[in-house]
Design a protein around this motif. Structure first.
Motif, short mmCIF file in Angstrom:
data_model
loop_
_atom_site.label_atom_id
_atom_site.label_comp_id
_atom_site.label_asym_id
_atom_site.label_seq_id
_atom_site.Cartn_x
_atom_site.Cartn_y
_atom_site.Cartn_z
N SER A 11 5.55 -8.20 -8.27
CA SER A 11 4.37 -8.11 -7.40
C SER A 11 4.73 -7.80 -5.95
O SER A 11 3.88 -7.34 -5.19
N ALA A 12 5.97 -8.02 -5.56
CA ALA A 12 6.38 -7.77 -4.17
C ALA A 12 6.58 -6.28 -3.89
O ALA A 12 6.51 -5.86 -2.74
N HIS A 13 6.84 -5.50 -4.93
CA HIS A 13 7.05 -4.06 -4.78
C HIS A 13 8.12 -3.74 -3.73
O HIS A 13 7.92 -2.92 -2.84
N SER B 103 0.85 -1.19 0.00
CA SER B 103 0.00 0.00 0.00
C SER B 103 0.88 1.24 0.00
O SER B 103 2.08 1.17 0.31
N GLU B 104 0.30 2.36 -0.36
CA GLU B 104 1.07 3.60 -0.45
C GLU B 104 1.66 4.01 0.89
O GLU B 104 2.73 4.60 0.93
N ASP B 105 0.98 3.69 1.99
CA ASP B 105 1.49 4.10 3.29
C ASP B 105 2.60 3.18 3.81
O ASP B 105 3.11 3.38 4.91
N ASP B 106 3.02 2.19 3.00
CA ASP B 106 4.16 1.35 3.39
C ASP B 106 5.46 2.14 3.38
O ASP B 106 6.40 1.79 4.08
N GLY B 107 5.54 3.17 2.58
CA GLY B 107 6.80 3.89 2.44
C GLY B 107 7.80 3.02 1.69
O GLY B 107 7.45 2.32 0.75
#
Length: 112
Positions: free
Chosen positions: A33-35, A12-16
């Protein structure tokens, strides 16, 4: 903020900054897919320690002690400390056990 998350959970975007803290790439997960922003293999437990631990909860206290000893003077740990000062960081791991794994130990060390 420092968080931990299984690699099998959606990013998610809030993962940093997403940092994989496993020495071996997690099974069944593509790199895309792991980003993952940084694969911190050197921050992961040694192969010998990982195999000894075997994710057995009763070995966790000793695993934790040995792993913390391995982390002393670790350059990857210093880089993680810098990243945390700059913004949000999520330590990503592949273990099934969400309470007894290297990411929980790393989070404790980095939060101290």
């Amino acid at each position: 903020m420092l968080k931990i998350k299984r690699v099998y959970e959606d990013s998610s975007e809030d993962d940093g900054v997403r940092v994989l803290v496993d020495r071996v790439w997690p099974r069944g997960v593509s790199k895309k897919s792991a980003h993952i922003d940084w694969w911190a293999k050197d921050a992961a437990p040694s192969t010998e320690l990982r195999k000894w631990f075997g994710h057995e909860p009763e070995r966790y206290p000793e695993f934790k002690r040995r792993y913390k000893a391995e982390l002393k003077g670790n350059e990857a740990l210093l880089r993680l400390e810098t990243l945390i000062k700059e913004g949000d960081v999520t330590l990503v791991y592949g273990a099934k056990d969400e309470a007894h794994n290297q990411a929980t130990v790393l989070k404790e060390v980095l939060s101290a």
